[in-house]
Design an enzyme around this catalytic site. Sequence first.
Site, PDB file in Angstrom:
ATOM      1  CE  LYS A 294      -2.029   2.763   3.020  1.00 47.52           C
ATOM      2  NZ  LYS A 294      -1.777   3.922   2.233  1.00 47.52           N
TER       3      LYS A 294
ATOM      4  CD  GLU B 135      13.290   0.531   9.398  1.00 47.59           C
ATOM      5  OE1 GLU B 135      13.665   1.633   9.802  1.00 47.59           O
ATOM      6  OE2 GLU B 135      13.484  -0.572   9.452  1.00 47.59           O
TER       7      GLU B 135
ATOM      8  CB  CYS C 101      12.936   8.589   7.927  1.00 45.07           C
ATOM      9  SG  CYS C 101      14.086   7.653   6.940  1.00 45.07           S
TER      10      CYS C 101
ATOM     11  CD  GLU D 154       9.975  12.929  11.474  1.00 41.09           C
ATOM     12  OE1 GLU D 154       8.640  12.602  11.484  1.00 41.09           O
ATOM     13  OE2 GLU D 154      10.786  11.989  11.105  1.00 41.09           O
TER      14      GLU D 154
HETATM   15  P1  NAD Z   1       2.237   8.316   7.978  1.00 38.31           P
HETATM   16  O1  NAD Z   1       2.684   7.720   9.012  1.00 38.31           O
HETATM   17  O2  NAD Z   1       1.228   9.515   7.878  1.00 38.31           O
HETATM   18  O3  NAD Z   1       1.825   7.377   6.718  1.00 38.31           O
HETATM   19  C1  NAD Z   1       2.769   6.373   6.323  1.00 38.31           C
HETATM   20  C2  NAD Z   1       1.927   5.075   5.797  1.00 38.31           C
HETATM   21  O4  NAD Z   1       0.999   4.601   6.674  1.00 38.31           O
HETATM   22  C3  NAD Z   1       0.873   5.515   4.482  1.00 38.31           C
HETATM   23  O5  NAD Z   1       0.864   4.784   3.529  1.00 38.31           O
HETATM   24  C4  NAD Z   1      -0.709   5.938   5.096  1.00 38.31           C
HETATM   25  O6  NAD Z   1      -1.542   5.843   4.219  1.00 38.31           O
HETATM   26  C5  NAD Z   1      -0.588   4.698   6.140  1.00 38.31           C
HETATM   27  N1  NAD Z   1      -1.315   4.653   7.266  1.00 38.31           N
HETATM   28  C6  NAD Z   1      -1.851   5.901   7.757  1.00 38.31           C
HETATM   29  N2  NAD Z   1      -2.596   5.433   9.203  1.00 38.31           N
HETATM   30  C7  NAD Z   1      -2.602   4.216   8.874  1.00 38.31           C
HETATM   31  C8  NAD Z   1      -3.108   2.982   9.934  1.00 38.31           C
HETATM   32  N3  NAD Z   1      -3.995   3.372  10.866  1.00 38.31           N
HETATM   33  N4  NAD Z   1      -2.873   1.818   9.541  1.00 38.31           N
HETATM   34  C9  NAD Z   1      -2.052   1.237   8.655  1.00 38.31           C
HETATM   35  N5  NAD Z   1      -1.629   2.410   7.848  1.00 38.31           N
HETATM   36  C10 NAD Z   1      -1.903   3.520   8.058  1.00 38.31           C
HETATM   37  O7  NAD Z   1       3.773   8.974   7.300  1.00 38.31           O
HETATM   38  P2  NAD Z   1       3.940   9.794   6.052  1.00 38.31           P
HETATM   39  O8  NAD Z   1       3.447  11.358   6.430  1.00 38.31           O
HETATM   40  O9  NAD Z   1       3.576   9.120   4.968  1.00 38.31           O
HETATM   41  O10 NAD Z   1       5.840   9.748   6.285  1.00 38.31           O
HETATM   42  C11 NAD Z   1       6.299  10.793   6.789  1.00 38.31           C
HETATM   43  C12 NAD Z   1       6.770   9.970   8.213  1.00 38.31           C
HETATM   44  O11 NAD Z   1       7.473   8.693   7.560  1.00 38.31           O
HETATM   45  C13 NAD Z   1       7.782  10.727   8.872  1.00 38.31           C
HETATM   46  O12 NAD Z   1       7.705  10.534  10.207  1.00 38.31           O
HETATM   47  C14 NAD Z   1       9.234   9.888   8.386  1.00 38.31           C
HETATM   48  O13 NAD Z   1      10.356  10.233   9.334  1.00 38.31           O
HETATM   49  C15 NAD Z   1       8.870   8.642   8.441  1.00 38.31           C
HETATM   50  N6  NAD Z   1       9.787   7.768   7.547  1.00 38.31           N
HETATM   51  C16 NAD Z   1      10.387   6.745   8.023  1.00 38.31           C
HETATM   52  C17 NAD Z   1      11.508   6.268   7.557  1.00 38.31           C
HETATM   53  C18 NAD Z   1      12.349   5.143   7.905  1.00 38.31           C
HETATM   54  O14 NAD Z   1      12.884   4.265   7.361  1.00 38.31           O
HETATM   55  N7  NAD Z   1      12.419   4.961   9.325  1.00 38.31           N
HETATM   56  C19 NAD Z   1      11.645   6.590   6.354  1.00 38.31           C
HETATM   57  C20 NAD Z   1      10.662   7.238   5.376  1.00 38.31           C
HETATM   58  C21 NAD Z   1       9.808   8.107   6.276  1.00 38.31           C
END
Ligand code: NAD
Length: 480
Positions: free
Chosen positions: A159, A231, A265, A362
């Site tokens: 997804k 992650e 991230c 963050e």
């Molecule tokens: P997000 O947490 O809003 O969404 C991530 C994904 O989760 C999306 O596909 C979203 O649709 C899905 N999602 C949302 N609610 C959900 C739920 N309740 N159950 C299952 N899936 C759900 O994050 P974002 O805004 O897309 O990305 C930015 C964040 O990601 C930042 O905090 C960044 O640091 C983190 N990030 C971490 C890494 C890593 O490898 N550690 C890498 C890239 C980004």
Amino acid sequence: MTENGRLKVINPATEEGIEEIPTTGRAELDAVAENAKRGFEEWRGFAGLDRAEVFHDISRTLRNGADELAEIMTREGGKPYIENHDEVTWTAACFDYYGEIARDNVGYLPAPIEPQQLALVIKEPVGTVACIVPWNYPLLLAAWKVAPALAAGNAVILKPSEETPLATRRMTEMVEGLPEGLLQVIYGAGDVGDALVRHPGVDMVAFTGSQETGRKVGVAAAERLIRANLELGGKDPFIICDDVDIEIAAQGAVWAACLNAGQVCTSSERFYVERGVARDFIEASRAVVESLNVGDPMDERTDIGPMINAKGREKVERHIGEALSNGAKLIAGGERHGERGFFYKPTVLTGVEHSMRVMSEETFGPVVPIVEVGSLDEAIAYANSVPYGLGANVYTRNFEKMLRCMRKLRAGTVWINDPLTDNDAAPFGGQKGSGIGRELGREGLEAFQESKHVHIDPRVEKKEWWYPYGPGEDPGRRAM
Ligand code: NAD
């Protein structure tokens, strides 16, 4: 989940709609999960070498399609085209890597209990893996899960983020050679992600995203007693010692803070500079930031594209606004860029305190907040003072300082003099609140494997520790 709902994809550089696509409904998800099972069974019949060949074909396809994929990624995600092009080649490299290391071994032989017995540990797939990814590196972060999950023999339901589904859709259209149902994509926002994690056909979840969502995914997975690799976000520190070339350190620092408009991230979000070089570092950082081109991400001269959406930019504005109203000093940037699109100018701040959100939460934007420190130990203590532990960067030529940072920094990755460089062959992930589990490297493959212990005794004989018990029987021979 919205039945017959639609997903509207926006170009963050222009704020114009690109395309609307339907989200995945419950009935469709059921069918996807069934198809995954069939794909899984067929994939079992592939030998390691055949799987590797499919992976190398995928890699070639991605490299050949890099221009097209990078353009789609740029339009839907706003990252500069050049960075997206790189991302496609890294994605391809990840498939090459896992295609090969998955052939290395499929288990090992522990010492048996008795010499004439055979003990085996067999590495098996977990089943169907839900891979949920964010928008900032849509293909790469998908590949870090999809490639090892498939290489380990699993089926995958992927997804993508609701912000960036189009490049993922195109990538999976391009991919050939996998059994039908083995790799499927579903579309939607958090409700669809939640339904996926809770679906009985899903055996494991691999998630990348924010700490807040990661906690929800972890709870949902725990309720179902399925494995969750998480992650999550970071607040990475960047330490500059007084023994380095400050012009180079400032260029590295600004790049580490502003790459993808600070939406990585492992973006460096806090800068600790030894006192003797602090003034020079602030001045050099200002000069680098002011030399950057903010603008159309399709233009090859652009260094910084837009942020992903209005919400992301508002968070950056809140953090900077709060810092400035509490005594921080603006050295550069600190405002929006242009009339259209979610652009924000790269910003340098000094006079920041750790009580400010720009130093503790963050920010996920192009901000360089600088703190002067009296010693390396003070910098390390500050670096470790937040509940995150994803990455940490250090600039020094002093080997003793390198070793001290290596040992003391609480982070999943410590980069010394080469910020933010990932390596397919080495594990990536967070300590503390930045995650649970690792991607990449051997750990990244093992995350998607079950271990099965098989104990074989070729003799069919009665064991002396079975019933009936009685005097003279040696309790030391009794099985556990
Ligand atoms: P997000 O947490 O809003 O969404 C991530 C994904 O989760 C999306 O596909 C979203 O649709 C899905 N999602 C949302 N609610 C959900 C739920 N309740 N159950 C299952 N899936 C759900 O994050 P974002 O805004 O897309 O990305 C930015 C964040 O990601 C930042 O905090 C960044 O640091 C983190 N990030 C971490 C890494 C890593 O490898 N550690 C890498 C890239 C980004």
